[in-house]
Design an enzyme around this catalytic site. Structure first.
Site, PDB file in Angstrom:
ATOM      1  N   SER A 159       2.470   3.002  -3.269  1.00  0.00           N
ATOM      2  CA  SER A 159       2.927   1.500  -3.604  1.00  0.00           C
ATOM      3  C   SER A 159       3.364   1.496  -5.000  1.00  0.00           C
ATOM      4  O   SER A 159       4.445   2.286  -5.509  1.00  0.00           O
ATOM      5  CB  SER A 159       1.632   0.876  -3.316  1.00  0.00           C
ATOM      6  OG  SER A 159       1.967  -0.556  -3.361  1.00  0.00           O
ATOM      7  N   ASP A 256       6.739  -2.863   6.377  1.00  0.00           N
ATOM      8  CA  ASP A 256       6.625  -2.765   4.925  1.00  0.00           C
ATOM      9  C   ASP A 256       7.413  -3.788   4.434  1.00  0.00           C
ATOM     10  O   ASP A 256       8.740  -3.540   4.504  1.00  0.00           O
ATOM     11  CB  ASP A 256       6.323  -1.541   4.646  1.00  0.00           C
ATOM     12  CG  ASP A 256       5.865  -1.243   3.291  1.00  0.00           C
ATOM     13  OD1 ASP A 256       6.194  -2.073   2.413  1.00  0.00           O
ATOM     14  OD2 ASP A 256       4.893  -0.493   3.213  1.00  0.00           O
ATOM     15  N   HIS A 286       2.177  -2.203   5.097  1.00  0.00           N
ATOM     16  CA  HIS A 286       1.870  -1.558   3.913  1.00  0.00           C
ATOM     17  C   HIS A 286       0.626  -1.060   3.822  1.00  0.00           C
ATOM     18  O   HIS A 286      -0.380  -1.797   4.288  1.00  0.00           O
ATOM     19  CB  HIS A 286       2.286  -2.735   2.770  1.00  0.00           C
ATOM     20  CG  HIS A 286       2.275  -2.122   1.482  1.00  0.00           C
ATOM     21  ND1 HIS A 286       3.219  -1.227   1.173  1.00  0.00           N
ATOM     22  CD2 HIS A 286       1.403  -2.127   0.294  1.00  0.00           C
ATOM     23  CE1 HIS A 286       3.029  -0.623  -0.095  1.00  0.00           C
ATOM     24  NE2 HIS A 286       1.895  -1.312  -0.583  1.00  0.00           N
TER      25      HIS A 286
END
Length: 326
Positions: A159, A256, A286
């Site tokens: 991330s 995502d 995600h």
């Protein structure tokens, strides 16, 4: 990025229904940070040596805490991974990835160093990236004392940690002081311009939505995202010349928010002559590998990027196995 009516992977559908749609704001950030103080810290596995170390920080800045993981069974010099946690540039700490970092250390027989970098909005760019670079320089400088092979040091993160990893690869390339051998980019947060897109159907996004993305990038940049110019190294996807960077692995799910920006970056790496293996997980949102850790699709994803690290750090067949004792 128009989503299908039922886009989630079968193993992720239940979790997708249960995850609340929460947008990160200053108030939400304060709540998340407050609650994190009371989270129970897992005990280190008996087979793992886990240590917190303070290393020299950037010029004029405080020392940087790093958390190291090494299997007690490993003998001799080993490769290493500098790991950077996620959290939208605004939350998180190394302990959140204790299980993953211990798995890397155990399965690959390597030293893992996880960085406790300063967080935005209190510490916007360049502070988080400078902390990561300070940790990387320390890892190279202390390679001998740490029993690390300096030519086999990889960097990686998930991330926002993946975004910092990509930026760190670019910064190291430009400064020419140290050179990572590989970059592991797990659904990385790479492009502030995604926060300005109006054509994204966010109905099926989970864990990190467009509102949170705007808040995260605004906090990190100290300005509204998507402007005509950003500081050098602040936004990895804004860099025009990607040539000369370390080989990469990039993985992301089709549900995502970062799907599009990640695939564009991967294609640009390849076009610039940088090898980049890409894994796209159909129906994955995600952070799915953390939220649904026990699901087969999550285990497979972790297995895939762990295997990519093994290939990068142990290019000769059999070396990974021989590095482990017993």
């Amino acid at each position: 990025m128009k989503q299908a009516a039922n886009p989630f992977h079968p193993e992720l559908q239940r979790a997708a229904r249960l995850i609340p749609n929460v947008t990160m704001t200053r108030r939400a950030l304060a709540v998340v940070r407050f609650l994190s103080r009371f989270q129970r810290k897992p005990r280190a596995p008996e087979d793992m040596a886990v240590e917190d170390v303070r290393v020299p920080g950037p010029a004029g800045a405080p020392p940087v805490r790093v958390r190291t993981y090494r299997s007690r069974k490993v003998q001799g010099p080993t490769p290493a991974l500098l790991w950077i946690h996620g959290g939208g540039y605004v939350i998180g700490q190394p302990e959140q990835d204790d299980v993953l970092c211990a798995e890397f250390a155990r399965e690959l027989g390597i030293l893992v160093v996880s960085v406790d970098y300063r967080l935005a909005p209190e510490h916007p760019f360049p502070a988080p990236l400078e902390d990561c670079y300070a940790a990387l320089r320390w890892l190279f400088a202390q390679a001998g004392a740490l029993g690390v092979l300096p030519e086999r040091i990889a960097i990686g993160g998930a991330s926002a940690g993946g975004g910092l990893t990509a930026a760190l690869a670019q910064l190291a390339h430009d400064l020419k002081e140290v050179r990572p051998a590989f970059q592991l980019l797990v659904y990385p947060m790479l492009d502030d311009r995604t926060a300005t897109r109006t054509d994204i159907d966010g109905t099926n996004h989970r864990a990190w939505n467009q509102g949170s993305n705007v808040f995260g990038w605004s906090s990190y940049l100290g300005r509204e995202p998507g402007g005509a110019q950003v500081p050098v190294h602040a936004v990895p996807a804004r860099r025009e010349d990607l040539s000369g960077l370390p080989p990469a692995w990039l993985g992301v799910g089709t549900c995502d928010l970062f799907h599009d920006e990640d695939l564009v970056y991967a294609r640009r790496l390849e076009a610039a002559g940088v090898p980049c293996d890409v894994v796209v997980v159909p129906g994955a949102f995600h952070g799915f590998d953390i939220i649904t850790r026990g699901a087969g699709v999550a285990r497979d994803f972790r297995g895939t990027f762990t295997a990519a690290l093994r290939r990068a750090l142990f290019p000769v067949p059999g070396v990974a196995e021989s590095a482990k004792a017993g």
